[in-house]
Design a protein around this motif. Structure first.
Motif, PDB file in Angstrom:
ATOM      1  N   ILE B 131       0.869  -1.176   0.000  1.00 32.50           N
ATOM      2  CA  ILE B 131       0.000   0.000   0.000  1.00 32.50           C
ATOM      3  C   ILE B 131       0.910   1.231   0.000  1.00 32.50           C
ATOM      4  CG2 ILE B 131      -1.640   1.320   1.418  1.00 32.50           C
ATOM      5  CD1 ILE B 131      -2.996  -1.078   0.271  1.00 32.50           C
ATOM      6  N   GLY B 132       0.581   2.218  -0.801  1.00 34.50           N
ATOM      7  CA  GLY B 132       1.397   3.434  -0.837  1.00 34.50           C
ATOM      8  C   GLY B 132       1.347   4.189   0.482  1.00 34.50           C
ATOM      9  N   THR B 133       2.404   4.922   0.767  1.00 36.34           N
ATOM     10  CA  THR B 133       2.437   5.720   2.002  1.00 36.34           C
ATOM     11  C   THR B 133       2.504   7.215   1.726  1.00 36.34           C
ATOM     12  OG1 THR B 133       4.843   5.834   2.166  1.00 36.34           O
ATOM     13  CG2 THR B 133       3.763   3.884   3.109  1.00 36.34           C
ATOM     14  N   GLY B 134       2.980   7.596   0.546  1.00 35.17           N
ATOM     15  CA  GLY B 134       3.152   9.010   0.248  1.00 35.17           C
ATOM     16  C   GLY B 134       4.355   9.636   0.926  1.00 35.17           C
ATOM     17  N   GLU B 135       5.156   8.841   1.637  1.00 31.90           N
ATOM     18  CA  GLU B 135       6.331   9.435   2.289  1.00 31.90           C
ATOM     19  C   GLU B 135       7.374   9.814   1.247  1.00 31.90           C
ATOM     20  OE1 GLU B 135       7.766   7.855   6.136  1.00 31.90           O
ATOM     21  OE2 GLU B 135       6.101   6.450   5.949  1.00 31.90           O
ATOM     22  N   VAL B 194      -4.567  -4.100  -9.101  1.00 32.79           N
ATOM     23  CA  VAL B 194      -5.758  -3.853  -8.288  1.00 32.79           C
ATOM     24  C   VAL B 194      -5.663  -2.443  -7.704  1.00 32.79           C
ATOM     25  CG1 VAL B 194      -6.851  -4.496  -6.098  1.00 32.79           C
ATOM     26  CG2 VAL B 194      -6.275  -6.251  -7.784  1.00 32.79           C
ATOM     27  N   SER B 195      -6.785  -1.708  -7.778  1.00 31.05           N
ATOM     28  CA  SER B 195      -6.733  -0.265  -7.575  1.00 31.05           C
ATOM     29  C   SER B 195      -6.127   0.147  -6.239  1.00 31.05           C
ATOM     30  CB  SER B 195      -8.127   0.345  -7.743  1.00 31.05           C
ATOM     31  OG  SER B 195      -9.026  -0.137  -6.777  1.00 31.05           O
ATOM     32  N   ASP B 196      -6.369  -0.621  -5.188  1.00 33.76           N
ATOM     33  CA  ASP B 196      -5.829  -0.290  -3.875  1.00 33.76           C
ATOM     34  C   ASP B 196      -4.302  -0.197  -3.857  1.00 33.76           C
ATOM     35  OD1 ASP B 196      -7.347   0.342  -1.714  1.00 33.76           O
ATOM     36  OD2 ASP B 196      -7.345  -1.645  -0.820  1.00 33.76           O
ATOM     37  N   VAL B 198      -2.112   0.562  -6.576  1.00 35.27           N
ATOM     38  CA  VAL B 198      -1.416   1.211  -7.693  1.00 35.27           C
ATOM     39  C   VAL B 198      -0.370   2.202  -7.172  1.00 35.27           C
ATOM     40  CG1 VAL B 198      -1.646   2.622  -9.753  1.00 35.27           C
ATOM     41  CG2 VAL B 198      -3.363   0.889  -9.246  1.00 35.27           C
ATOM     42  N   ALA B 199      -0.751   3.059  -6.234  1.00 34.14           N
ATOM     43  CA  ALA B 199       0.223   4.033  -5.715  1.00 34.14           C
ATOM     44  C   ALA B 199       1.411   3.306  -5.090  1.00 34.14           C
ATOM     45  CB  ALA B 199      -0.450   4.968  -4.708  1.00 34.14           C
ATOM     46  N   LEU B 233      -4.063   9.277 -11.294  1.00 35.13           N
ATOM     47  CA  LEU B 233      -3.860   9.941 -10.001  1.00 35.13           C
ATOM     48  C   LEU B 233      -2.968   9.092  -9.095  1.00 35.13           C
ATOM     49  CD1 LEU B 233      -4.454  12.390  -8.260  1.00 35.13           C
ATOM     50  CD2 LEU B 233      -6.411  11.161  -7.299  1.00 35.13           C
ATOM     51  N   ALA B 234      -3.192   7.780  -9.086  1.00 36.38           N
ATOM     52  CA  ALA B 234      -2.351   6.910  -8.269  1.00 36.38           C
ATOM     53  C   ALA B 234      -0.898   6.953  -8.753  1.00 36.38           C
ATOM     54  CB  ALA B 234      -2.892   5.491  -8.300  1.00 36.38           C
ATOM     55  N   HIS B 237       0.511  10.312  -7.558  1.00 37.70           N
ATOM     56  CA  HIS B 237       0.800  10.269  -6.118  1.00 37.70           C
ATOM     57  C   HIS B 237       2.009   9.382  -5.816  1.00 37.70           C
ATOM     58  CE1 HIS B 237      -3.579  11.476  -4.800  1.00 37.70           C
ATOM     59  NE2 HIS B 237      -2.882  12.495  -5.255  1.00 37.70           N
ATOM     60  N   LEU B 279       0.306  16.801  -3.597  1.00 37.83           N
ATOM     61  CA  LEU B 279      -0.044  16.046  -2.388  1.00 37.83           C
ATOM     62  C   LEU B 279       1.156  15.286  -1.841  1.00 37.83           C
ATOM     63  CD1 LEU B 279      -2.578  15.185  -0.615  1.00 37.83           C
ATOM     64  CD2 LEU B 279      -2.444  13.031  -1.868  1.00 37.83           C
ATOM     65  N   THR B 280       1.969  14.738  -2.733  1.00 34.33           N
ATOM     66  CA  THR B 280       3.111  13.951  -2.265  1.00 34.33           C
ATOM     67  C   THR B 280       4.450  14.616  -2.578  1.00 34.33           C
ATOM     68  OG1 THR B 280       3.010  12.629  -4.306  1.00 34.33           O
ATOM     69  CG2 THR B 280       1.914  11.715  -2.351  1.00 34.33           C
TER      70      THR B 280
END
Lengths: 340, 340
Positions: B131-135, B194-196, B198-199, B233-234, B237, B279-280
């Motif tokens: 799962i992406g964290t954006g850190e 799977v969309s969850d 992608v990021a 968008l993913a 991000h 955002l990131t």
């Protein structure tokens, strides 16, 4: 694929009420679909439903046993398998919102197939989805959006549906997550759909409808969420909402599971979701706020809601404390304009 | 999982050069990886590589046969299977960008497993993604974005990588689609994830790196695309770009496959992608335009590029006509600031 009702809610040996929150959500929002609960020794959850065994449930008319409690990790307790076999043999379908698929347990899958019973793993979409087109469909749609995950979008959508139906409006809750699907009996776990098809899956979920019909679409995450923003954007595009309701928890210190990431400012979050939604519905607008103020005293909750209303000129409710009436007033106005 | 090089490019009976465009892309951008081509009777594509049979390819050192041509529908021609079996038996791996998986053809999958050979279906991600964290991660990143699908993002990213490396910059192309993966030898088809995840998959694709290293990330679609905006968008991000390059085709009348949907205005498209990216990475900015002006005369192309430069105060190039030097100038400035 619809999940047959009524349900027997299987709580297993849930360590606490939170472990049975899926079952609790179903019992809260669709009490008419819940004939009983089934609890194992050590279960510390109780939904106040009649305790039933499988034979008794079958005799009472139950069609589906719902696995409504989880271990940590979303896995199935192996000790439950004999009970699930017994349920299939008694003529019940199975439904589960766990990560681990019931259909991956050979003893269950084989038996269900040979008996002609259904096994619904609602977290795992089946079937095929179209590519989204973004073309405008007849009918009205409201989507719950928010500043984070797990911030009350499903609860808000269900509360809107209930209030709209109470007023005689035509409203259908559209589920996009596993608990919502078990409540509605159908839907699609959008976060488990291959990314190319999410917008199309949502278009299919809330298709063309009567001009005065509202799809009340369960939201997921936030377009400003760094992990799941893409899921949300596809959901926003596919649902082409006429109205957005912004869900928020005013005391949450940071995004759930992301301690480095503060919640977005509400004004930014409104702007981001409205901009996203206007790609497929130029009339999309945020019509109000739905807050979870359970961490606040009554006085503080009222103050927070009032401050929001003054700051944004939009109604702010807590579905549990105040009801969602002022949001539905807004939806009625949109409907009146759309039909005029 | 890396695809072993060098390649033999299998063109099959491609009806025209366009049917072999995957192979053509590999030959154009990684000529050093392409030892030969293999064409069947009726093939109307020719990459100018030596024609080779499988034994000859093996003797020349080829490690992987790449299926670089498609029928309509992305299916494999059944008549090709015996040749692919022969390739496996000769010691070659297989790679394909088709929708239909080679691994789903029992004769190929079983044989490959028994021989210890790899079968790469690059359109179908394997393995698990976080799962992406954006850190924020160390290192620099540039992402190609655009006003539509199929508008030159891969080409632009590869042209940037080539020019950056020619200047001695540290740059690595990161592939997010099937042709890009065959060119790079690795990557992930983000639209099939799977969309969850992608990021998170993109975060994994361009991980923490040296402060002066650039990931040159292949873009997909557009955040303003109603079918695939969530994928984009993913990707935005997850790649947390320092720089964005806006790709565009100035004569395209509407979004590809969506005749009801005009292309977005460039100013709106810049604003939407910059807002998403910040955002990131709060420093994210569009540094210029990369246009496909192949439908324009030289004069008209120069005029369009000049107009864009004047209107936005940013460089505008056509990678094929003008090269991407002015865009790389911008990246050098960003790098100098970042390292200062």
């Amino acid at each position: 694929m619809r999940i047959e009702t009524p349900y027997l809610l299987f709580l297993g040996d849930a360590a606490d009420p939170l472990a049975a929150k899926t079952a609790a959500g179903i019992a809260q929002w669709r009490p008419e679909n819940c004939l009983g609960q089934m609890r194992l020794p050590g279960c510390n959850a109780d939904l106040g439903l009649p305790d039933m065994g499988i034979a008794e449930a079958r005799a009472a008319g139950v069609r589906t046993l719902v696995v409504g409690a989880a271990n940590r990790g979303g896995n199935l307790n192996e000790a439950w398998v004999p009970l699930l076999i017994q349920a299939l043999e008694a003529g019940l379908d199975l439904a589960s919102g766990l990560h681990q698929k019931l259909a991956d347990i050979p003893a269950l899958a084989g038996l269900a197939a040979s008996l002609g019973r259904q096994v619904h793993d609602v977290r795992h979409p089946t079937g095929t989805f179209p590519i989204g087109t973004g073309e405008k469909r007849p009918g009205l749609r409201v989507l719950a959006v928010g500043t984070d995950c797990s911030i009350g979008k499903m609860y808000t959508a269900l509360a809107l549906e209930r209030e709209m139906q109470a007023r005689g409006m035509r409203a259908t809750f559209r589920a996009t997550g596993q608990t919502g699907i078990l409540i509605a009996g159908s839907g699609v776990s959008v976060d488990a759909v291959v990314s190319d098809f999410v917008a199309g899956a949502v278009e299919q979920l809330c298709p063309a409808n009567a001009p005065n019909h509202w799809d009340v679409v369960e939201g997921q995450a936030s377009v400003l969420h760094p992990s799941y923003g893409g899921v949300t954007l596809a959901l926003v595009h596919g649902s082409q909402p006429d109205a957005l309701v912004m869900c928020h928890e005013p005391t949450r210190p940071h995004m759930r599971g992301l301690p480095h990431r503060p919640l977005p400012h509400l004004a930014d979050c409104i702007a981001a979701h409205e901009a996203a939604a206007r790609l497929t519905n130029p009339r999309a607008k945020v019509v109000g706020f739905s807050l979870n103020t359970s961490a606040l005293s009554e006085d503080n909750a009222q103050r927070v809601l009032l401050e929001l209303e003054e700051r944004f000129g939009l109604p702010a409710v807590d579905p549990l404390r105040t009801g969602v009436g002022p949001l539905v007033d807004q939806l009625e106005e949109i409907e009146a304009h759309a039909l005029a």
